[in-house]
Write a protein that holds these residues in place. Structure first.
Motif: not given
Length: 122
Positions: A56-57, A66-67, A72-73, A113-116
């Protein structure tokens, strides 16, 4: 997230999962061969965490929640060590199958996670 990296993690997790399930069903007890996969997956997930914190940076924020992504991560990061502990505690062929199922679960979670991160709108 980096799509190529996600693909590598998913492929490694799926391959480790299939290998562990095959070894377990063949009657093999936990060994370096069956536990190297989850250990490698954990290292890849730690790198994924670093990527997810930095992205994101540098202009690559998640399009989804993001939560949900980080849940998931973190969940995916818990599975490989738990599977390894299970295998070292039980030391039967079925614990190797459980390791394989855990690796396959991580493969599915990394794709989600990639989809999110890239597809799902907030």
């Amino acid at each position: 997230m980096i799509a190529g990296y996600t693909a590598v993690v998913a492929i490694v997790a799926a391959a480790a999962g299939v290998l562990a399930i095959v070894l377990g069903l063949a009657g093999r007890k936990p060994s370096d061969l069956s536990l190297a996969g989850p250990a490698l997956i954990e290292l890849l997930l730690v790198a994924q965490l670093v990527i997810a914190i930095v992205a994101p940076f540098v202009g690559n924020p998640p399009t989804g929640n993001a939560v949900e992504f980080y849940a998931y991560l973190v969940g995916a990061m818990v599975i490989p060590p738990a599977a390894i502990v299970w295998a070292l505690t039980e030391r039967t062929r079925w614990s190797v199958v459980v390791v394989g199922i855990g690796c396959l679960a991580v493969a599915v979670m990394i794709v989600r996670m990639q989809i999110i991160w890239t597809v799902q709108g907030s």
